[in-house]
Design a protein around this motif. Structure first.
Motif, PDB file in Angstrom:
ATOM      1  N   ARG A  13       0.742  -1.123  -0.048  1.00  0.00           N
ATOM      2  CA  ARG A  13      -0.138  -0.097   0.033  1.00  0.00           C
ATOM      3  C   ARG A  13       1.090   1.194  -0.083  1.00  0.00           C
ATOM      4  NH1 ARG A  13      -3.179  -3.430   3.330  1.00  0.00           N
ATOM      5  NH2 ARG A  13      -2.142  -2.677   5.230  1.00  0.00           N
ATOM      6  N   SER A  61      -4.708   8.323   4.551  1.00  0.00           N
ATOM      7  CA  SER A  61      -5.459   7.788   5.736  1.00  0.00           C
ATOM      8  C   SER A  61      -5.046   6.514   6.762  1.00  0.00           C
ATOM      9  CB  SER A  61      -6.889   7.099   5.300  1.00  0.00           C
ATOM     10  OG  SER A  61      -7.355   6.286   6.105  1.00  0.00           O
ATOM     11  N   TRP A  64      -6.344   3.165   6.176  1.00  0.00           N
ATOM     12  CA  TRP A  64      -6.319   2.552   5.010  1.00  0.00           C
ATOM     13  C   TRP A  64      -4.762   2.010   4.922  1.00  0.00           C
ATOM     14  CZ3 TRP A  64      -2.772   3.342   1.107  1.00  0.00           C
ATOM     15  CH2 TRP A  64      -2.647   2.673   0.025  1.00  0.00           C
ATOM     16  N   GLY A  70     -11.231   1.398   3.256  1.00  0.00           N
ATOM     17  CA  GLY A  70     -11.631   3.051   3.106  1.00  0.00           C
ATOM     18  C   GLY A  70     -10.672   3.618   1.782  1.00  0.00           C
ATOM     19  N   GLU A  71     -10.319   4.897   1.841  1.00  0.00           N
ATOM     20  CA  GLU A  71      -9.618   5.470   0.865  1.00  0.00           C
ATOM     21  C   GLU A  71      -8.216   5.917   1.144  1.00  0.00           C
ATOM     22  OE1 GLU A  71     -10.615   5.943  -2.341  1.00  0.00           O
ATOM     23  OE2 GLU A  71     -12.583   5.085  -1.786  1.00  0.00           O
ATOM     24  N   PRO A  72      -7.087   5.855   0.165  1.00  0.00           N
ATOM     25  CA  PRO A  72      -5.960   6.015   0.656  1.00  0.00           C
ATOM     26  C   PRO A  72      -5.678   7.506   1.118  1.00  0.00           C
ATOM     27  CG  PRO A  72      -5.922   5.147  -1.515  1.00  0.00           C
ATOM     28  CD  PRO A  72      -7.280   5.411  -1.171  1.00  0.00           C
ATOM     29  N   HIS A  73      -6.093   8.312   0.493  1.00  0.00           N
ATOM     30  CA  HIS A  73      -5.839   9.718   1.023  1.00  0.00           C
ATOM     31  C   HIS A  73      -6.966  10.283   2.095  1.00  0.00           C
ATOM     32  CE1 HIS A  73      -2.825   9.180  -1.992  1.00  0.00           C
ATOM     33  NE2 HIS A  73      -2.319  10.120  -1.546  1.00  0.00           N
ATOM     34  N   GLY A  78      -5.733  13.572  -2.362  1.00  0.00           N
ATOM     35  CA  GLY A  78      -5.273  12.078  -2.923  1.00  0.00           C
ATOM     36  C   GLY A  78      -5.304  12.213  -4.407  1.00  0.00           C
ATOM     37  N   GLU A  80      -7.479  11.288  -6.327  1.00  0.00           N
ATOM     38  CA  GLU A  80      -9.157  11.649  -7.084  1.00  0.00           C
ATOM     39  C   GLU A  80      -8.627  13.180  -7.512  1.00  0.00           C
ATOM     40  OE1 GLU A  80      -9.366  12.411  -2.744  1.00  0.00           O
ATOM     41  OE2 GLU A  80      -8.745  10.849  -3.939  1.00  0.00           O
TER      42      GLU A  80
END
Length: 217
Positions: A13, A61, A64, A70-73, A78, A80
């Motif tokens: 990750r 996160s 994460w 959940g979402e990485p950032h 992040g 996105e």
């Protein structure tokens, strides 16, 4: 009781979002010795302090990083949005005789395109530093800000590097010679610095400059 964080999934990750290519890169990103990474891998247990460090430094996160849920950032930081936050440190690069300001404390963060950074190197190993002095003019001027990739330490002739010599930090072009290193300035008013013998033991390649910017007033 907290469950152990498996090393391999944590490493995958972290590599995914920071562009890490090796466990040595992870050690640099965390500011720990390579042996600490080996111990965590052997125990199959990542310290929670490591999660906190990466989460804080890169707006990730913690949940994460630890579990993959959940979402990485953190919101608004992040992929996105397509950006990575790169820290600007207090240390300064001297385009001259050498800077004694080597504090690695983070002053602020600047957002860069994640896709662009990944093409250039390892985002998790990059830092921004101010430049002072005129030895690299006209290309780099006093007051410019340089982006340094600390994962790039292999010397490429003619490239520009942040290099430490004893207690000073400089920005120079580096050239290898048999038994010597030559630090060159773009400004012809500065003579090359030739380091050899015991002097080489005091040299450390901090990283390669991959970008610089200038603020006009």
């Amino acid at each position: 009781m907290k469950q152990n964080i498996p090393f391999e999934s944590f490493f995958i990750r972290a590599s995914q979002v920071l562009g890490l290519q090796s466990q040595q890169d992870l050690a640099r990103a965390l500011g720990v010795n390579r042996s600490a990474i080996s111990q965590a891998k052997r125990r199959e247990a990542v310290p929670y302090a490591w999660v906190a460090i990466l989460a804080k430094e890169h707006s990730l996160s913690p949940q994460w990083l630890a579990t993959g849920a959940g979402e990485p950032h953190q919101p608004g930081t992040g992929p996105e949005e397509g950006f990575v936050q790169i820290p600007k440190v207090r240390a300064r690069l001297c385009a001259g005789g050498g800077s004694f300001e080597v504090d690695d404390a983070v002053e602020e963060y600047y957002a860069f395109s994640s896709a662009w950074l990944l093409r250039k190197g390892v985002p998790g190993m990059m830092v921004l530093m101010d430049v002072f002095g005129n030895s690299m003019e006209p290309l780099i001027q006093e007051g410019d800000m340089a982006l340094i990739d600390q994962s790039k330490k292999t010397i490429i002739a003619g490239a520009i590097y942040a290099v430490g010599v004893e207690e000073t930090v400089m920005l120079k072009r580096i050239e290898r010679r048999p038994g010597a290193l030559v630090l060159r300035s773009d400004n012809t008013g500065y003579a090359p610095i030739v380091l050899q013998g015991e002097e080489l033991e005091q040299v450390r390649i901090i990283g390669k400059m991959i970008w610089s910017c200038r603020e006009y007033r």
